[in-house]
Design a protein around this motif. Structure first.
Motif, PDB file in Angstrom:
ATOM      1  N   VAL A 164       0.918  -1.245   0.004  1.00  0.00           N
ATOM      2  CA  VAL A 164      -0.032   0.088   0.036  1.00  0.00           C
ATOM      3  C   VAL A 164       1.144   1.301  -0.032  1.00  0.00           C
ATOM      4  CG1 VAL A 164      -1.624   1.363   1.390  1.00  0.00           C
ATOM      5  CG2 VAL A 164      -1.984  -1.327   1.356  1.00  0.00           C
ATOM      6  N   LEU A 165       0.528   2.364  -0.830  1.00  0.00           N
ATOM      7  CA  LEU A 165       1.242   3.633  -0.707  1.00  0.00           C
ATOM      8  C   LEU A 165       0.188   4.204  -0.139  1.00  0.00           C
ATOM      9  CD1 LEU A 165       2.719   3.648  -4.613  1.00  0.00           C
ATOM     10  CD2 LEU A 165       3.756   2.840  -2.262  1.00  0.00           C
ATOM     11  N   ALA A 166       0.582   5.135   0.833  1.00  0.00           N
ATOM     12  CA  ALA A 166      -0.413   5.789   1.629  1.00  0.00           C
ATOM     13  C   ALA A 166       0.077   7.176   1.918  1.00  0.00           C
ATOM     14  CB  ALA A 166      -0.630   5.112   3.174  1.00  0.00           C
ATOM     15  N   VAL A 200       3.875   0.557   2.535  1.00  0.00           N
ATOM     16  CA  VAL A 200       3.611  -0.428   3.715  1.00  0.00           C
ATOM     17  C   VAL A 200       3.450  -1.844   3.085  1.00  0.00           C
ATOM     18  CG1 VAL A 200       1.919  -1.021   5.782  1.00  0.00           C
ATOM     19  CG2 VAL A 200       2.351   1.411   4.940  1.00  0.00           C
ATOM     20  N   VAL A 201       3.930  -2.897   3.640  1.00  0.00           N
ATOM     21  CA  VAL A 201       3.888  -4.266   3.366  1.00  0.00           C
ATOM     22  C   VAL A 201       3.022  -4.927   4.506  1.00  0.00           C
ATOM     23  CG1 VAL A 201       5.496  -4.283   1.568  1.00  0.00           C
ATOM     24  CG2 VAL A 201       6.001  -4.882   3.910  1.00  0.00           C
ATOM     25  N   ALA A 202       2.039  -5.727   4.035  1.00  0.00           N
ATOM     26  CA  ALA A 202       1.350  -6.631   4.929  1.00  0.00           C
ATOM     27  C   ALA A 202       0.927  -7.896   4.368  1.00  0.00           C
ATOM     28  CB  ALA A 202       0.275  -5.803   5.616  1.00  0.00           C
ATOM     29  N   ALA A 236      -4.553  -7.151   8.343  1.00  0.00           N
ATOM     30  CA  ALA A 236      -3.551  -6.664   8.777  1.00  0.00           C
ATOM     31  C   ALA A 236      -2.955  -5.347   8.354  1.00  0.00           C
ATOM     32  CB  ALA A 236      -2.463  -7.627   8.464  1.00  0.00           C
ATOM     33  N   TYR A 237      -3.139  -4.933   7.400  1.00  0.00           N
ATOM     34  CA  TYR A 237      -3.071  -3.402   7.128  1.00  0.00           C
ATOM     35  C   TYR A 237      -4.129  -2.698   7.685  1.00  0.00           C
ATOM     36  CZ  TYR A 237      -2.956   1.019   4.565  1.00  0.00           C
ATOM     37  OH  TYR A 237      -2.711   2.431   4.425  1.00  0.00           O
ATOM     38  N   SER A 251      -5.129   5.873   1.277  1.00  0.00           N
ATOM     39  CA  SER A 251      -4.306   4.509   0.946  1.00  0.00           C
ATOM     40  C   SER A 251      -4.704   4.068  -0.479  1.00  0.00           C
ATOM     41  CB  SER A 251      -4.766   3.466   1.790  1.00  0.00           C
ATOM     42  OG  SER A 251      -4.699   3.556   3.160  1.00  0.00           O
ATOM     43  N   ASN A 252      -3.813   3.799  -1.031  1.00  0.00           N
ATOM     44  CA  ASN A 252      -3.589   3.414  -2.499  1.00  0.00           C
ATOM     45  C   ASN A 252      -2.975   1.898  -2.280  1.00  0.00           C
ATOM     46  OD1 ASN A 252      -4.559   5.818  -4.000  1.00  0.00           O
ATOM     47  ND2 ASN A 252      -2.739   6.833  -2.915  1.00  0.00           N
TER      48      ASN A 252
END
Length: 160
Positions: free
Chosen positions: A74-76, A117-119, A124-125, A144-145
């Motif tokens: 995710v790119l937030a 972010v990795v999940a 979990a995200y 969040s993207n």
């Protein structure tokens, strides 16, 4: 403390060394010397000099996140409350302490930061957002993207 500006006008051999090491940091000095057309001793000296100057910061192994079960990326975009005392420091301390955040840049525009972010999954995200991001005083909003697929992922920089 500001970073020292480094002269980026490298000679041909140094550029070849940097390009080769960015592709495979496990190359021995001898293998590297063969690739760049020098003997091992001058190559070893150049690599040490590049490390001392901070051009080479560290050597790492790239791991496939999906092989580790981290299937969500995710790119937030994170916006902070401008008038919140210590918001920047608190947010950046949380970033430094969060292994889920693999990249963070302070940016211009509508948001203050973009984080990668990795999940393992969306649950979990969501838990990451609830227990870490939204717990930081001064966080105003998060957009969040979710990454559908990586079109290009390179860590090697072009060497001038």
């Amino acid at each position: 403390m500001a970073k020292e500006t480094v002269d980026s006008s490298f000679d041909r051999a140094t550029r070849l060394i940097l390009e080769a090491l960015q592709q495979d940091a496990s190359l021995s000095t001898q293998q590297l010397a063969e690739r760049v057309g020098l003997s091992a001793t001058p190559v070893w000296r150049r690599v040490r000099e590049l490390e001392e100057r901070g051009v080479i910061r560290r050597q790492v192994v790239l791991v496939d996140r999906e092989q580790l079960g981290l299937s969500i990326c995710v790119l937030a975009n994170v916006s902070l409350v401008r008038h919140s005392e210590g918001a920047v420091e608190a947010f950046e301390a949380m970033v430094a302490a969060s292994p889920e955040i693999v990249e963070c840049q302070a940016i211009t525009g509508e948001a203050d930061y973009v984080i990668k972010v990795v999940a393992p999954d969306m649950k979990a995200y969501d838990q990451f957002l609830q227990t870490k991001i939204f717990k930081v005083a001064g966080v105003h909003s998060v957009r969040s993207n979710v990454v559908l697929r990586e079109v290009k992922y390179e860590t090697a920089l072009p060497v001038p």
